[in-house]
Every structure is written in C-alpha cells, then in structure tokens.
Motif scaffolding. Structure first.
Motif, PDB file in Angstrom:
ATOM      1  N   LYS A  13      -9.475  25.939  12.072  1.00 43.05           N
ATOM      2  CA  LYS A  13     -10.851  25.595  12.504  1.00 43.05           C
ATOM      3  C   LYS A  13     -11.070  24.185  12.112  1.00 43.05           C
ATOM      4  CE  LYS A  13     -11.143  29.045   9.976  1.00 43.05           C
ATOM      5  NZ  LYS A  13     -11.167  30.298   8.972  1.00 43.05           N
ATOM      6  N   THR A  14     -12.143  23.444  12.597  1.00 45.44           N
ATOM      7  CA  THR A  14     -12.399  22.070  11.861  1.00 45.44           C
ATOM      8  C   THR A  14     -13.818  22.151  11.527  1.00 45.44           C
ATOM      9  OG1 THR A  14     -11.165  21.176  13.900  1.00 45.44           O
ATOM     10  CG2 THR A  14     -12.714  19.881  12.836  1.00 45.44           C
ATOM     11  N   CYS A  35     -10.676  30.526   5.038  1.00 45.83           N
ATOM     12  CA  CYS A  35     -11.594  31.317   5.512  1.00 45.83           C
ATOM     13  C   CYS A  35     -12.949  31.428   4.557  1.00 45.83           C
ATOM     14  CB  CYS A  35     -10.971  32.944   5.211  1.00 45.83           C
ATOM     15  SG  CYS A  35      -9.671  33.343   6.300  1.00 45.83           S
ATOM     16  N   THR A  36     -12.892  30.880   3.392  1.00 47.64           N
ATOM     17  CA  THR A  36     -13.963  30.735   2.531  1.00 47.64           C
ATOM     18  C   THR A  36     -14.249  29.374   2.032  1.00 47.64           C
ATOM     19  OG1 THR A  36     -12.811  31.296   0.486  1.00 47.64           O
ATOM     20  CG2 THR A  36     -13.727  33.074   1.687  1.00 47.64           C
ATOM     21  N   ALA A  37     -15.331  29.103   1.544  1.00 50.34           N
ATOM     22  CA  ALA A  37     -15.924  27.867   1.134  1.00 50.34           C
ATOM     23  C   ALA A  37     -14.981  27.440  -0.035  1.00 50.34           C
ATOM     24  CB  ALA A  37     -17.041  27.675   0.801  1.00 50.34           C
ATOM     25  N   GLY A  38     -14.887  28.607  -1.208  1.00 48.23           N
ATOM     26  CA  GLY A  38     -13.987  28.266  -2.083  1.00 48.23           C
ATOM     27  C   GLY A  38     -12.479  27.780  -1.833  1.00 48.23           C
ATOM     28  N   ALA A  39     -11.863  28.395  -0.733  1.00 47.44           N
ATOM     29  CA  ALA A  39     -10.665  27.926  -0.411  1.00 47.44           C
ATOM     30  C   ALA A  39     -10.495  26.553   0.338  1.00 47.44           C
ATOM     31  CB  ALA A  39     -10.028  29.050   0.398  1.00 47.44           C
ATOM     32  N   ALA A  51     -21.478  25.541  -3.740  1.00 48.67           N
ATOM     33  CA  ALA A  51     -21.103  25.221  -2.290  1.00 48.67           C
ATOM     34  C   ALA A  51     -22.308  25.320  -1.520  1.00 48.67           C
ATOM     35  CB  ALA A  51     -20.102  26.062  -1.861  1.00 48.67           C
ATOM     36  N   ALA A  52     -22.178  24.640  -0.426  1.00 52.16           N
ATOM     37  CA  ALA A  52     -23.590  24.775   0.617  1.00 52.16           C
ATOM     38  C   ALA A  52     -22.793  24.824   1.926  1.00 52.16           C
ATOM     39  CB  ALA A  52     -24.552  23.703   0.631  1.00 52.16           C
ATOM     40  N   VAL A  53     -23.419  25.875   2.844  1.00 47.10           N
ATOM     41  CA  VAL A  53     -22.728  25.809   4.162  1.00 47.10           C
ATOM     42  C   VAL A  53     -23.832  25.904   5.120  1.00 47.10           C
ATOM     43  CG1 VAL A  53     -21.415  27.335   5.751  1.00 47.10           C
ATOM     44  CG2 VAL A  53     -20.768  27.232   3.158  1.00 47.10           C
ATOM     45  N   ASN A  54     -23.814  24.984   6.371  1.00 42.08           N
ATOM     46  CA  ASN A  54     -24.771  24.752   7.111  1.00 42.08           C
ATOM     47  C   ASN A  54     -26.237  24.511   6.447  1.00 42.08           C
ATOM     48  OD1 ASN A  54     -23.027  24.894   9.101  1.00 42.08           O
ATOM     49  ND2 ASN A  54     -22.989  27.082   9.268  1.00 42.08           N
ATOM     50  N   GLY A  55     -26.229  23.727   5.360  1.00 35.43           N
ATOM     51  CA  GLY A  55     -27.637  23.348   5.051  1.00 35.43           C
ATOM     52  C   GLY A  55     -28.309  24.078   3.950  1.00 35.43           C
ATOM     53  N   ALA A  73     -16.710  28.916   9.346  1.00 42.82           N
ATOM     54  CA  ALA A  73     -16.142  29.013  10.618  1.00 42.82           C
ATOM     55  C   ALA A  73     -16.231  27.576  11.407  1.00 42.82           C
ATOM     56  CB  ALA A  73     -17.132  29.695  11.279  1.00 42.82           C
ATOM     57  N   ASP A  74     -15.535  27.465  12.481  1.00 47.09           N
ATOM     58  CA  ASP A  74     -15.390  26.295  13.150  1.00 47.09           C
ATOM     59  C   ASP A  74     -16.568  25.665  13.619  1.00 47.09           C
ATOM     60  OD1 ASP A  74     -13.252  24.693  14.699  1.00 47.09           O
ATOM     61  OD2 ASP A  74     -14.275  25.153  16.353  1.00 47.09           O
ATOM     62  N   GLY A  75     -16.715  24.360  13.129  1.00 53.14           N
ATOM     63  CA  GLY A  75     -17.888  23.700  13.378  1.00 53.14           C
ATOM     64  C   GLY A  75     -18.810  23.790  12.341  1.00 53.14           C
TER      65      GLY A  75
END
Lengths: 145, 271
Positions: B193-194, B219-223, B243-247, B257-259
């Motif tokens: 994924k990108t 698969c995870t933010a940590g990895a 960690a922050a994912v999508n704001g 996930a991709d994107g």
C-alpha cells in the motif's frame, strides 16, 4: 475555540471572545518567550505544529474544561513559526460567573495544551547550538521550565 | 541437506519463548517451523539452550559456547554432521514453504552460503540461509575472534543472494508489537500500500523531508514506523512517540490502509 497563528497574538481579541454579561470573573495565562533555558542564553524560539491535530486536540481540551469547571467561555491561541524574545507564544482566556473556576480552568487548559497538543519548540542558543525541546515531564504540574 | 532450527534465543524483548507462541491457526510456532523444515529434509535438528526442555521430538544440538548466538549454534551443528546446513530462526512467523523451496532449489554450492536479502535494507538475512561446509569453518573462526553478529558474518562470506518470492516471508518478531504485526499479516494478508507520512520537528529534520509517500507492507502504524526507523536510521524509539492516522491520535496497532495519512508525533513541547 483553539487556534494557531503565525501572526502576533492580540490579547484584546481573545478577551473580547470570552466576554459575557453573566461573567463576574476573567483569568488569562500568557506564555512568553524567555531568553534563557536551563542556564543557557536563548536568542529565539521557533514553534512548529501539526495543524489538523493540534486544533482538534486543543478544542477537545477546551471542551473538557467547559465540562469540568463552572465557566462560561474558554479560548486558547498558540503561535507557530519564529517568535522573538518577550513575544507572546500562547494565551489562554477564561470567563466565569465566579473567580475560582477561572483560575482552575486556566491552569488546567495550559497544562493539558503543553502535554497533549502536537506543537514543538526549537530553541536557538547564543552559543550557536539549537535543539528541539524534549520534555517528558511537562505533564507533571510540579515541573517548571 | 541438514536443517537447524534455531530456538536458543532468550526472547528477552518478547517476554516469552517465541517458539511456544500460539499462531492464529492455533498451532505452536515451533511446530510450524518444524513442519516446513520436514517438507525439505529428513534431517531436522533443533538448537536449544542447555538445560531447556525440548519442545518437540527432534534431535537436539546444544551450543559449545553458551550465549554466543546463532553462530555458536551453527558451530555446534557442524560437529554432529557435515554441511550443508540450512539454518532457520524459530521467530520467522511468516515463513512459508515456497520461500524454503526457492532457497533449496537455487542454492549455489560454489558460494559459502545462499540466502535472501532483507526487503527493507537489502542486507543478507542470516536465519534463513544455507551454510556450506566452509562457512561452518568460518563460523568457528569468527567465534574465536569473538565476532558474534550473524549478519556481519554472513556478509563476510560473500553469499549468493536471492530475492524473496513473498516479500514479507522473513519479517520476524522480537516484541509483542511486532508479533501482533506478523499475525495481522497472516490473517489479513500483506498487501503493498502507499501511505502519505508527514514529518514534524525532530523527525522531520532527521528524515530530511516534511512529507513522503511510502510504499509499505505494514498492516499497523507501529510496523510502519519500525520500517521507517530501520530504513532511515531514525533515533527516536516508538516508545517516545505517538501515532496519528488520518488526522487523529491512533494506537500503535491501528491498521493503516492504502491512501492513509500517517504522522509519528515526537514528544510535544508547546507553550
């Protein structure tokens, strides 16, 4: 409302934002840029933020303050980018019917902002050194710097 | 071909014996590795620390120099039988039959060793490698000089190197977080994924860019952070970061996930 700005903060604007005919007390905290840190001379500071999350987390803190304390309004504004010595880096303004809640809420908000909002501070020292302030104790209310 | 399953590590950071970890399908990790090994060889041995009970019925190999790591396991194996020896780490939770089959098929006996390259840093992976007899002699010499690093040892052999048929097959796990990531790859599959990663403050300066698009199997933010840290030699450990994912803030085991937009947040210092 929590906001970030690259411009000079005008405290009068934030005072007006919390004014309310029901308010009998007002309290504010201003964080200023100091010319020293742990015994070293500081020439200037630079703040950097992750804007999306800083605003989200900052507004959560203000909502928590409104929930926890008997206050009418609470606002906070944080500078980003370079700030000169003596400059206003952060301001919290709180209004309430009675004074006790304004002191408590103001203290709560600045402590939470310092430990939770993704804003970083880089210090430029007179000896030519520069570095990101890394403080793992900021959440400790007995820790001051 | 002899196979040596290396299960003598201390699993300090995992906090428990990695071979005894239960996989998502309910099997023990050591049995999974032994099953793969038996598909390619009738001579499968197990390297364990002296004094530990054998977790399964395989001939045991005990180190001659306890605590000296995988090279000591190889040295001990060489005294029981001549090479080649295929060494397999017991913490390869994503190892599959296809990977071992390719290694065996493409073994180059004219080289001291045949191995795969790490998918992130491109360096040879010592614990899924075929070691020829002369490599085993060299292992003893390295130990005599107190050189214990298996990866540097393998590089010194100028091994034949292969590309992985399944890129994540040699992802290992040394911590509970890495184990969770391996299990996520096993159960959800490891797709490329990108993601867009934004960098701030100290991390931005270390990385040298304020944002980048990263292709990842994580698969995870940590990895994802561990991949970046490994690839760019970043100084901050994940324990110092959030960690922050999508704001928004997200736990380290949050899926990416991709994107997605991901940020690793250095210790904050506002005010």
């Amino acid at each position: 409302m929590f906001s970030l700005t690259t411009n000079r903060i005008d405290p009068a604007v934030l005072h007006r934002a919390v004014s309310n005919p029901k308010a009998g007390g007002f309290c504010s905290f201003e964080g200023w840029v100091r010319n020293h840190h742990e015994g070293r001379e500081v020439l200037k500071l630079e703040y950097e933020a992750y804007p999306t999350l800083a605003e989200k987390e900052g507004n959560r803190i203000l909502a928590e303050a409104l929930e926890r304390f008997d206050i009418l309004h609470a606002v906070c504004c944080h500078r980003t980018g370079p700030v000169e010595i003596g400059g206003l880096a952060v301001i919290v303004c709180v209004s309430a019917a009675h004074r006790d809640a304004t002191f408590d809420a103001c203290r709560f908000i600045i402590d939470e902002v310092k430990s939770r909002v993704p804003v970083w501070k880089k210090e430029y020292f007179a000896d030519g050194d520069a570095g990101w302030v890394r403080c793992d104790h900021c959440a400790d209310p007995n820790h001051h710097h | 071909m002899n196979v040596l399953i290396i299960a003598g590590g201390m699993s300090r950071r995992m906090g428990r014996d990695k071979g005894l970890v239960t996989r998502p399908d309910g099997s023990r990790q050591i049995d999974h590795i032994a099953g793969l090994a038996k598909q390619i060889s009738g001579q499968v041995h197990l390297s364990v620390r002296a004094g530990t009970a054998a977790p399964l019925d395989l001939p045991l190999v005990h180190d001659l120099r306890p605590g000296a790591g995988p090279l000591a396991a190889l040295e001990a194996a060489a005294t029981t039988s001549s090479g080649p020896w295929l060494a397999i780490g017991c913490d390869l939770f994503l190892l599959d039959a296809e990977t071992l089959a390719r290694l065996v098929e493409q073994r180059d006996p004219s080289r001291a060793a045949t191995c795969f390259l790490n998918r992130i840093d491109g360096r040879p992976e010592p614990l899924c490698t075929i070691y020829e007899d002369r490599a085993l002699v060299a292992a003893r010499a390295a130990l005599d000089e107190e050189k214990h690093c298996a990866r540097r040892f393998l590089e010194s052999l100028d091994p034949a190197t292969l590309d992985l048929p399944n890129p994540v097959a040699l992802d290992n796990a040394n911590t509970p977080g890495e184990l969770e990531e391996c299990f996520a790859k096993l159960t959800r599959g490891a797709s490329l994924k990108t993601v867009r990663v934004l960098h701030f403050a100290k991390l931005r300066e270390e990385r040298g860019v304020d944002q980048e698009f990263v292709e990842t199997y994580a698969c995870t933010a940590g990895a994802l952070y561990e991949e970046l840290r490994f690839r760019h030699r970043l100084s901050l450990e994940s324990t110092a970061l959030r960690a922050a994912v999508n704001g928004d803030f997200a736990p380290w085991n949050a899926p990416v996930a991709d994107g997605d937009e991901v940020v690793f947040i250095p210790p904050v210092a506002g005010g």
